[in-house]
Design a protein around this motif. Structure first.
Motif, mmCIF file in Angstrom:
data_model
loop_
_atom_site.group_PDB
_atom_site.id
_atom_site.type_symbol
_atom_site.label_atom_id
_atom_site.label_comp_id
_atom_site.label_asym_id
_atom_site.label_seq_id
_atom_site.Cartn_x
_atom_site.Cartn_y
_atom_site.Cartn_z
ATOM 1 N N TYR A 131 5.845 -16.923 34.269
ATOM 2 C CA TYR A 131 7.246 -17.409 33.682
ATOM 3 C C TYR A 131 7.309 -17.127 32.341
ATOM 4 N N TRP A 132 8.659 -17.186 31.674
ATOM 5 C CA TRP A 132 9.076 -16.526 30.525
ATOM 6 C C TRP A 132 8.667 -17.645 29.514
ATOM 7 N N TRP A 133 7.773 -17.386 28.846
ATOM 8 C CA TRP A 133 7.296 -18.195 27.641
ATOM 9 C C TRP A 133 7.635 -17.524 26.290
ATOM 10 N N ARG A 134 8.031 -18.135 25.229
ATOM 11 C CA ARG A 134 8.007 -17.521 23.839
ATOM 12 C C ARG A 134 8.102 -18.615 22.831
ATOM 13 N N PRO A 135 7.502 -18.044 21.430
ATOM 14 C CA PRO A 135 7.092 -19.034 20.594
ATOM 15 C C PRO A 135 8.642 -19.437 19.767
ATOM 16 N N PRO A 136 8.765 -20.397 19.048
ATOM 17 C CA PRO A 136 9.839 -20.657 18.230
ATOM 18 C C PRO A 136 10.152 -19.467 17.391
ATOM 19 N N ARG A 137 11.329 -19.137 16.848
ATOM 20 C CA ARG A 137 11.821 -18.149 15.908
ATOM 21 C C ARG A 137 11.160 -18.074 14.712
ATOM 22 N N GLU A 138 10.732 -16.978 14.273
ATOM 23 C CA GLU A 138 10.128 -16.667 13.152
ATOM 24 C C GLU A 138 10.585 -17.872 11.893
ATOM 25 N N ALA A 147 15.652 -23.078 16.557
ATOM 26 C CA ALA A 147 14.374 -22.467 16.832
ATOM 27 C C ALA A 147 14.350 -21.811 18.225
ATOM 28 N N GLU A 148 14.959 -22.019 18.940
ATOM 29 C CA GLU A 148 14.926 -21.407 20.394
ATOM 30 C C GLU A 148 14.949 -19.916 20.280
ATOM 31 N N PRO A 149 13.988 -19.383 21.219
ATOM 32 C CA PRO A 149 13.803 -17.914 20.964
ATOM 33 C C PRO A 149 15.294 -17.039 21.235
ATOM 34 N N THR A 150 16.021 -17.406 21.824
ATOM 35 C CA THR A 150 17.607 -16.948 22.043
ATOM 36 C C THR A 150 18.498 -18.064 21.857
ATOM 37 N N ASN A 151 19.680 -17.505 21.781
ATOM 38 C CA ASN A 151 20.809 -18.403 21.590
ATOM 39 C C ASN A 151 21.600 -18.829 23.016
ATOM 40 N N TRP A 152 21.031 -18.285 23.996
ATOM 41 C CA TRP A 152 21.517 -18.501 25.475
ATOM 42 C C TRP A 152 21.913 -19.788 25.925
ATOM 43 N N HIS A 153 23.164 -19.854 26.378
ATOM 44 C CA HIS A 153 23.624 -21.093 27.011
ATOM 45 C C HIS A 153 23.557 -21.329 28.378
ATOM 46 N N SER A 154 22.742 -22.299 28.762
ATOM 47 C CA SER A 154 22.304 -22.614 30.055
ATOM 48 C C SER A 154 23.789 -22.532 30.960
ATOM 49 N N PHE A 155 23.739 -22.399 32.297
ATOM 50 C CA PHE A 155 24.764 -22.684 33.268
ATOM 51 C C PHE A 155 24.955 -24.168 33.403
ATOM 52 N N PHE A 156 23.954 -24.903 33.001
ATOM 53 C CA PHE A 156 24.066 -26.525 33.129
ATOM 54 C C PHE A 156 24.362 -27.184 32.001
ATOM 55 N N PRO A 163 11.513 -26.690 24.882
ATOM 56 C CA PRO A 163 10.243 -26.960 24.010
ATOM 57 C C PRO A 163 9.180 -27.366 24.986
ATOM 58 N N ASP A 164 7.951 -27.277 24.667
ATOM 59 C CA ASP A 164 6.814 -27.503 25.501
ATOM 60 C C ASP A 164 5.885 -27.995 24.266
ATOM 61 N N ALA A 166 2.773 -29.329 24.442
ATOM 62 C CA ALA A 166 1.551 -29.196 24.575
ATOM 63 C C ALA A 166 1.169 -27.714 24.167
ATOM 64 N N THR A 167 1.904 -26.696 24.383
ATOM 65 C CA THR A 167 1.131 -25.368 24.182
ATOM 66 C C THR A 167 2.171 -24.812 22.805
ATOM 67 N N GLY A 168 3.092 -25.486 22.428
ATOM 68 C CA GLY A 168 3.830 -25.000 21.172
ATOM 69 C C GLY A 168 5.072 -23.965 21.444
ATOM 70 N N GLU A 169 5.442 -23.656 22.748
ATOM 71 C CA GLU A 169 6.301 -22.785 23.064
ATOM 72 C C GLU A 169 7.293 -23.263 23.878
ATOM 73 N N TYR A 170 8.275 -22.416 23.936
ATOM 74 C CA TYR A 170 9.569 -22.721 24.919
ATOM 75 C C TYR A 170 9.408 -21.982 26.376
ATOM 76 N N TYR A 171 9.965 -22.500 27.250
ATOM 77 C CA TYR A 171 10.231 -21.642 28.425
ATOM 78 C C TYR A 171 11.569 -21.702 28.891
ATOM 79 N N LEU A 172 11.899 -20.348 29.652
ATOM 80 C CA LEU A 172 13.263 -20.066 29.720
ATOM 81 C C LEU A 172 13.572 -20.961 31.247
#
Length: 574
Positions: A131-138, A147-156, A163-164, A166-172
């Motif tokens: 899956y697509w995991w990324r840390p918060p923005r620097e 802090a989201e890795p990109t500014n993309w808007h969800s279809f929903f 944010p997750d 437990a692992t300190g990262e975001y998933y797409l």
């Protein structure tokens, strides 16, 4: 490289029927449609004459997005039945000469799928890269604004990143937060998907409708998109028809379909696809998919605020869009033809007249669509002339997209409740998801229990039992359209020529093949209209357009060149 009568694939003369299982037929009284319910209605499909049944997802799922969030690709959700029930449905359809196409949802899974559960378990999980995991923005921390890795808007609505802690990262997740996107860059992901697809084909399934398949390849640098209203950006340019999508589909064909593709049907749902990209997807020589769903024509009545900001359709816009796609895929590729599906409102309410001229406009719009070049798709209830739900309260809606749109609009103050209700009533997905109207009994014969979504009150007049008993019904008109495609090669394969491109009331075109020609003329309005086609179509000795092949009024063509309200006619050159 247009198909000829000798080499045309079987699906050029076929019609596909989509079933949304939750709303088709309930067999056990729990208010949710199921596989045994579908099995009890296969003779309705056989009577209609369709060739393929496309089944929306019945896989095991938490049902966050009504089954498009899959937790097990190789099992049936208990709410729909069992694998044995699905096997029985495959047999029943095959016995009646119909094929079964399954929905393939592999841009994302459910967050409850074992793959994601393992991926989420730790940053060092062997499936972390599935899956697509990324840390918060620097310079930011998890959960901070921006802090989201990109500014993309969800279809929903909202961000595509969850944010997750437990692992300190975001998933797409391009869709719901419970629908994490698979990372197709990982070859293990692709091989797992292909193995699952082969398993279904070996079980007797005859192909796949591939959900948002043109979104599976992302720009791995994950750039921001141009900012929309508020803080979110449009990231679609970085994942729509992405950099490796054609490579992936060609690999899929080699790994899954090669050697048995002549008997199968593959159709890709491709939101935002361009005509040039569609040619690539559907060029038989490239071995990707047989056809794609494009969305231009179902966006023509969207206002500046998007799908929930409805505006009237201009017929000339529809002609320009359909004409462009007919011309663009004339020599290479193939069109999918549809008005309705589980994501679109009912066409008779949307582009027709679901009041005085419900029957006439439903038949007219069906004629217009089915006589184009491409494979027609009929969505459950469309053959009955089912209408929008006409809900008037927010608590009547169930769809996640609609409810999240309301929540976001209220939070941002971008629309009043009156405007929101009007938008949902016009374009909300629940319009297509009210239960199929089988008869005039309580709950329309759909269930003996309480339906998961309210049945349209007009089922007392609009239902399958009444439609089948009336030879002039919307049902029987669909049946005749489907039979005409089976019987007449010009309908399946003939060239397309648009007539009267600037007329805002009449939609007219010709189809021609090997010296044979058909004229299709449809009055897309509630007013009678005299139509002059003398410059485009030779009149016969009686001053008309030649022998009538099919008409939408029971008395045929009452006037040689005058169309009654919502009248549709198909003539053969005399």
């Amino acid at each position: 490289m247009a198909f000829t009568v000798e080499d045309a694939p079987w699906w050029t003369r076929a019609t596909v029927y989509q079933i949304y299982p939750r709303s088709f037929q309930d067999s056990d009284g729990d208010g949710i449609g199921d596989l045994r319910g579908i099995l009890s209605r296969v003779d309705h499909l056989a009577a209609l004459g369709v060739d393929v049944v496309w089944l929306s997802p019945v896989y095991r799922s938490p049902q966050d997005d009504n089954g498009y969030d899959i937790s097990d690709y190789q099992d049936v959700d208990p709410s729909f039945g069992t694998l044995a029930d699905l096997d029985a449905l495959i047999v029943a359809l095959h016995e009646r000469g119909m094929r079964l196409v399954m929905d393939l949802v592999v841009n994302h899974t459910s967050d409850e799928h074992p793959w994601f559960v393992e991926s989420r378990s730790s940053a060092g999980s062997p499936k972390r890269d599935w899956y697509w995991w990324r840390p918060p923005r620097e310079g930011t921390a998890l959960g901070d604004p921006g802090a989201e890795p990109t500014n993309w808007h969800s279809f929903f609505s909202g961000s595509t990143w969850e944010p997750d802690a437990a692992t300190g990262e975001y998933y797409l997740h391009l869709f719901s937060r419970k629908q994490p996107d698979l990372n197709w860059e990982n070859p293990e992901v692709r091989q797992a998907v292909y193995a699952m697809m082969r398993w279904w084909l070996d079980r007797g399934v005859d192909g796949f409708r591939m959900d948002v398949i043109n979104l599976i390849s992302k720009d791995t640098t994950l750039p921001d998109g141009p900012v929309l209203a508020g803080v979110w950006g449009d990231g679609s340019g970085h994942y729509t028809d992405g950099p490796r999508v054609h490579e992936y589909l060609q690999e899929m064909h080699r790994e899954v379909f090669a050697g048995r593709d002549a008997a199968l049907l593959t159709v890709g749902e491709t939101p935002g696809v361009t005509l040039d990209e569609a040619v690539l997807y559907t060029d038989p020589a490239r071995r990707e998919v047989d056809m794609v769903f494009q969305f231009e024509h179902v966006g023509l009545d969207h206002g500046p605020g998007g799908k929930f900001d409805p505006r009237p359709l201009r017929l000339t816009d529809l002609k320009a869009t359909f004409g462009r796609w007919q011309a663009g895929l004339a020599e290479v590729g193939w069109n999918s033809l549809y008005w309705d599906n589980h994501d679109q409102p009912r066409v008779v309410s949307r582009f027709g007249d679901d009041g005085r001229y419900r029957r006439e406009s439903a038949k007219a719009l069906a004629t217009l669509l089915h006589l184009h070049r491409g494979t027609p798709y009929v969505y459950q209830g469309e053959e009955l002339g089912m209408t929008n739900a006409h809900f008037t309260r927010f608590d009547q809606y169930r769809d996640i997209e609609s409810l999240r749109h309301v929540a976001q609009a209220r939070a941002l103050g971008t629309a009043t409740d009156e405007q929101l209700l009007a938008g949902l009533a016009a374009h909300g997905r629940d319009n297509a998801r009210t239960p199929v109207q089988w008869d005039a009994t309580p709950h329309a014969g759909f269930t003996t229990g309480t339906p998961w979504l309210a049945v349209n009150p007009n089922h007392v007049e609009v239902n399958a039992e009444a439609e089948r008993a009336d030879p002039d019904s919307v049902f029987h008109h669909h049946r005749r359209l489907i039979a005409l495609r089976h019987e007449d090669p010009v309908v399946a394969l003939g060239d397309f020529t648009m007539l009267l491109p600037q007329d805002e009331q009449v939609y007219a075109f010709t189809r021609s093949l090997d010296g044979e020609a058909l004229l299709v003329v449809v009055n897309v309005s509630g007013e009678a209209r005299d139509v002059d086609l003398a410059d485009a179509w030779a009149l016969d000795g009686d001053g008309g357009w030649g022998p009538l092949v099919l008409g939408s009024y029971p008395d045929g063509a009452a006037s040689p060149t005058t169309l009654r309200p919502w009248e549709a006619r198909v003539h053969r050159r005399g």
